[in-house]
Design a protein around this motif. Structure first.
Motif, PDB file in Angstrom:
ATOM      1  N   ARG A   3       0.816  -1.204   0.000  1.00  0.00           N
ATOM      2  CA  ARG A   3       0.000   0.000   0.000  1.00  0.00           C
ATOM      3  C   ARG A   3       0.859   1.267   0.000  1.00  0.00           C
ATOM      4  N   PHE A   4       2.086   1.153   0.486  1.00  0.00           N
ATOM      5  CA  PHE A   4       2.977   2.332   0.515  1.00  0.00           C
ATOM      6  C   PHE A   4       3.271   2.853  -0.894  1.00  0.00           C
ATOM      7  N   LEU A   5       3.078   2.018  -1.917  1.00  0.00           N
ATOM      8  CA  LEU A   5       3.336   2.457  -3.293  1.00  0.00           C
ATOM      9  C   LEU A   5       2.369   3.569  -3.735  1.00  0.00           C
ATOM     10  N   LEU A   6       1.257   3.709  -3.002  1.00  0.00           N
ATOM     11  CA  LEU A   6       0.287   4.753  -3.339  1.00  0.00           C
ATOM     12  C   LEU A   6       0.619   6.083  -2.670  1.00  0.00           C
ATOM     13  N   SER A   7       1.667   6.119  -1.890  1.00  0.00           N
ATOM     14  CA  SER A   7       2.071   7.370  -1.258  1.00  0.00           C
ATOM     15  C   SER A   7       2.651   8.312  -2.306  1.00  0.00           C
ATOM     16  N   PRO A   8       2.589   9.639  -2.072  1.00  0.00           N
ATOM     17  CA  PRO A   8       3.119  10.588  -3.059  1.00  0.00           C
ATOM     18  C   PRO A   8       4.588  10.335  -3.403  1.00  0.00           C
ATOM     19  N   ARG A   9       5.385   9.953  -2.409  1.00  0.00           N
ATOM     20  CA  ARG A   9       6.812   9.735  -2.686  1.00  0.00           C
ATOM     21  C   ARG A   9       7.029   8.589  -3.657  1.00  0.00           C
ATOM     22  N   TRP A  10       6.316   7.490  -3.439  1.00  0.00           N
ATOM     23  CA  TRP A  10       6.513   6.340  -4.313  1.00  0.00           C
ATOM     24  C   TRP A  10       5.847   6.529  -5.678  1.00  0.00           C
ATOM     25  N   LEU A  11       4.716   7.255  -5.701  1.00  0.00           N
ATOM     26  CA  LEU A  11       4.106   7.557  -6.996  1.00  0.00           C
ATOM     27  C   LEU A  11       5.023   8.459  -7.824  1.00  0.00           C
TER      28      LEU A  11
END
Length: 273
Positions: A3-11
């Motif tokens: 789910r962390f992939l949806l964070s602004p940093r990972w996006l």
């Protein structure tokens, strides 16, 4: 886990990775086009060496302007075509092309206009000769051109870019690169839009001349760049996936080293225990 992939940093990281991969794929495709183009040139060079000479009009259109103008440039598929043409040399307008290397020696290529019966002219590269004693720029003694009608067989060579200015030295035209339009402006007749690299002529050429070698383009270098850029694109996507997987495992506590156990922090058992 992901789910962390949806964070602004990972996006943001994903967007940068995709843009970088797309640019690398584009550069690979560009090099692929250059590889194909250079391969076609090499194939035309090889075909020109094997083919029977064709009449000049099959490869080049005659100039239609006045003196000092040039005709149309040859089509790409006509460059390196082997042609035959008959005319008379005009030695009074011989051109020396300085700084040309053959067999690791610097000398001159000699261009002499071949004037055709209709009054137009075609520049003939008669070959390479060494400079006179005194250095690479010392003007050579140019063998006399045959008089009367001369039949030339040679390959069509497109004009060279970056020709620079035409100079006159000791009554002769000199240039660094063979720019047909620049040379035509100094000549008293309309000139074809390409020149001919001499293979043979009748009467025979002077043996002092060395044939100018035709080098193949390094198309395999471009193919190597294709593989390189596409590999970089794959590696950038793989790298993003690898870092994301490592982050997911870390967040889940998978493969995380708990570190050494602090025995001092454990309670001391009582004596009665």
């Amino acid at each position: 886990m992901y789910r962390f992939l949806l964070s602004p940093r990972w996006l943001g990281a994903l967007a940068l990775t995709l843009v970088a991969a797309a640019v690398m794929v584009f550069l690979g495709n560009w090099q692929l086009d250059r590889y194909r183009g250079r391969t076609e040139v090499n194939e035309r060079i090889d075909a020109g060496q094997r083919m029977a000479p064709a009449p000049l009009p099959d490869a080049l259109r005659a100039p239609t302007g006045g003196a000092g103008t040039t005709g149309p440039a040859p089509a790409d598929d006509k460059v390196w075509t082997r042609v035959t043409v008959t005319g008379r040399y005009d030695p009074t307008n011989t051109v020396l092309v300085r700084g040309r290397t053959v067999d690791s020696r610097v000398g001159f290529e000699v261009l002499t206009p071949l004037v055709l019966p209709d009054g137009t002219a075609l520049l003939i590269d008669r070959g390479w000769i060494p400079p006179a004693p005194g250095g690479a720029t010392a003007q050579p003694t140019v063998p006399a051109a045959p008089t009367g009608d001369v039949t030339v067989v040679g390959r069509v060579h497109e004009t060279e870019s970056g020709a620079g200015a035409v100079a006159r030295r000791d009554g002769r035209l000199e240039i660094r690169r063979i720019g047909v339009s620049r040379l035509a402006a100094e000549l008293p007749y309309p000139v074809y839009g390409a020149y001919l690299l001499l293979d043979e002529q009748t009467p025979s050429a002077d043996p002092v001349f060395k044939a100018v070698p035709v080098g193949h383009t390094n198309n395999w270098q471009n193919f190597g760049y294709v593989v390189q850029w596409w590999l970089f694109a794959v590696m950038s996507l793989f790298g993003y996936g690898w870092v994301a997987r490592r982050e997911a495992r870390r967040a889940a506590g998978i493969g995380v080293d708990p570190g050494p156990l602090d025995r001092a922090a454990e309670p001391t058992p009582s004596a009665s225990a």
